[in-house]
Each structure stands twice: as structure tokens, then as C-alpha cells.
Scaffold this motif. Structure first.
Motif, mmCIF file in Angstrom:
data_model
loop_
_atom_site.group_PDB
_atom_site.id
_atom_site.type_symbol
_atom_site.label_atom_id
_atom_site.label_comp_id
_atom_site.label_asym_id
_atom_site.label_seq_id
_atom_site.Cartn_x
_atom_site.Cartn_y
_atom_site.Cartn_z
ATOM 1 N N ASP A 127 59.505 44.170 45.538
ATOM 2 C CA ASP A 127 58.059 43.963 45.521
ATOM 3 C C ASP A 127 57.716 44.800 44.127
ATOM 4 O O ASP A 127 56.902 44.139 43.233
ATOM 5 N N LEU A 128 58.236 45.876 43.860
ATOM 6 C CA LEU A 128 57.824 46.689 42.617
ATOM 7 C C LEU A 128 58.379 46.145 41.575
ATOM 8 O O LEU A 128 57.798 45.788 40.457
ATOM 9 N N ASN A 136 56.325 42.918 40.637
ATOM 10 C CA ASN A 136 55.203 43.280 39.913
ATOM 11 C C ASN A 136 55.575 43.561 38.453
ATOM 12 O O ASN A 136 54.543 43.017 37.607
ATOM 13 N N ARG A 172 51.577 54.903 42.982
ATOM 14 C CA ARG A 172 50.458 54.312 43.674
ATOM 15 C C ARG A 172 50.991 53.562 44.814
ATOM 16 O O ARG A 172 50.825 53.372 45.934
ATOM 17 N N ARG A 173 51.869 52.400 43.971
ATOM 18 C CA ARG A 173 52.357 51.389 44.870
ATOM 19 C C ARG A 173 53.481 52.060 45.703
ATOM 20 O O ARG A 173 53.516 51.569 47.003
ATOM 21 N N VAL A 231 50.701 53.914 38.388
ATOM 22 C CA VAL A 231 50.400 52.514 39.024
ATOM 23 C C VAL A 231 51.613 52.604 40.001
ATOM 24 O O VAL A 231 51.535 52.283 41.109
ATOM 25 N N LEU A 232 52.896 52.887 39.545
ATOM 26 C CA LEU A 232 54.025 52.814 40.144
ATOM 27 C C LEU A 232 54.083 53.824 41.273
ATOM 28 O O LEU A 232 54.445 53.336 42.573
ATOM 29 N N ASN A 265 52.059 53.625 49.033
ATOM 30 C CA ASN A 265 51.370 52.612 49.635
ATOM 31 C C ASN A 265 52.306 51.840 50.292
ATOM 32 O O ASN A 265 51.896 50.890 51.146
ATOM 33 N N LEU A 285 55.049 49.752 49.123
ATOM 34 C CA LEU A 285 55.518 48.707 48.543
ATOM 35 C C LEU A 285 57.306 48.603 48.534
ATOM 36 O O LEU A 285 57.765 49.907 48.313
ATOM 37 N N SER A 329 49.670 59.834 41.785
ATOM 38 C CA SER A 329 49.188 58.797 42.228
ATOM 39 C C SER A 329 47.921 58.419 41.480
ATOM 40 O O SER A 329 47.573 57.199 40.999
#
Length: 210
Positions: free
Chosen positions: A52-53, A56, A42-43, A39-40, A46, A48, A35
């Protein structure tokens, strides 16, 4: 990884590019390290969803989605305390050195693998973009590209002199600095670095600094 004192708290599943090529590769890793650099990840951690990924990623690249749902990164059914991540990276062969960098923070392992030809710059760069890694690895990739791949490409465009007259003609057509760069690139290509790098110019220009 081995040097971490705590037990791994997530499992990463890397599928092969072709179904029949190789079995899945799994890594027992730590969400804290993943994380911090990606970024991937972390999402994902969290919560996602795969769609959604994908949205983004497509929004950041300004292009429509082209990845089938079966190839989207996602959390597989697992315990909340130990997530299981399906991660179909563009280049499975270069993911291990990237995980090594995410833990230790230095690029020596990656640079050695590139020098030996164990991994390719383009596949590595695609993984970096896919994972949304931090700026420092992108700076390293840009520097390695300029030092090795770009001179090799320039060397391909220079005709080899056949005699002293041809060499004199080259001296009149090219200044000394350009000649030095091209000769250096040709020498390094002889040490195992690929010259087929034309597509990499466009890829290098797309590396975004977060």
C-alpha cells in the motif's frame, strides 16, 4: 533523542545501500515526532502494508514501482507498544540530521553538515521525498540549492579570462548582475561545495510542497 523526557517508543532500522558496505543502523526514537513531520511514518504507524505504501508513493510520483519488495519500508514483528520499523532510505548518510530536524524543528544542524560536506544535497532531498516530510524542510532545501548549488553550476559555464582583453570581452557579453552571481558561485566552490550539480536541477524541480 536525548532531550526528550519520555522513553523512546519505536526502533528504526536503517539498512545500508549495499549489503556488504556497513551493518544496519538503528535509532531509538519517538513515534510522536516522526508522525508529526512524515507522511510515511504516519501511514506506517497506522498499519498500511508495504505494498500500500509503495502504491501511494508511485501514484504521487506518476511512475511505475521500481523498488524490490525487500527494499520496501515496513513494520517488522514487534510489540504494538514499541514498533520496529525497517526503513531503507535512499541515502543513509543523511538520515541522522533529518531525525534531528524532526525533533528540534530547525535546520542549523543540516546546514552545517551540508557546509562541511558531511552530507550531500541530492541524497538529503531524496530522503525528504521518500519520507514525505513537511513543507518547511523543502523550503530550506530549495533556498540552499539556489544560494549554493545553482551559482556553482552557472560558474562552470563561464570561461575564465586569461588577460585584460578577455576580461573586457566578458564585461560586454554579461551584465553586472550575472557576473556577480557567477563570481560568487566560483568563490564558494573553492570552499568545498561540489560543482557537479547538473542532475540536481531536475531533482529540485520535483520537490513537492505538501
Amino acid at each position: 533523542m536525548e532531550h526528550h523526557c519520555n522513553k523512546p517508543d519505536c526502533t528504526i532500522v536503517i539498512p545500508p545501500i549495499a549489503r556488504a558496505a556497513h551493518p544496519n543502523t538503528t535509532f531509538q526514537l519517538h513515534t510522536e515526532y516522526l508522525s508529526a513531520k512524515s507522511v510515511l511514518f504516519r501511514r506506517l504507524f497506522n498499519g498500511l502494508s508495504p505494498l500500500d505504501l509503495a502504491q501511494n508513493q508511485c501514484a504521487s510520483r506518476r511512475q511505475p514501482p521500481r523498488v524490490p519488495r525487500s527494499r520496501l519500508p515496513r513494520l517488522l514483528p514487534s510489540l504494538p507498544s514499541h514498533p520496529l520499523v525497517f526503513l531503507p532510505v535512499p541515502d543513509p548518510s543523511s538520515i541522522r540530521p533529518l531525525f534531528h530536524w524532526m525533533y528540534l524543528g530547525n535546520t542549523d544542524h543540516i546546514e552545517n553538515a551540508l557546509d562541511r560536506g558531511d552530507i550531500q544535497w541530492e541524497g538529503l532531498a531524496r530522503n525528504v521525498e521518500y519520507l514525505g516530510l513537511s513543507t518547511d524542510i523543502k523550503v530550506f532545501l530549495g533556498r540552499w540549492y539556489r544560494n549554493w548549488l545553482l551559482p556553482a553550476q552557472r560558474a562552470d559555464c563561464v570561461p575564465c579570462p586569461t588577460d585584460e582583453d578577455d576580461e573586457s570581452d566578458l564585461d560586454s557579453d554579461y551584465d553586472d548582475s550575472d557576473s556577480d552571481d557567477e563570481i560568487q558561485g566560483a568563490d564558494e566552490c573553492g570552499r568545498g561545495r561540489t560543482r557537479d550539480v547538473k542532475p540536481l536541477v531536475r531533482l529540485c524541480g520535483r520537490l513537492r510542497l505538501y
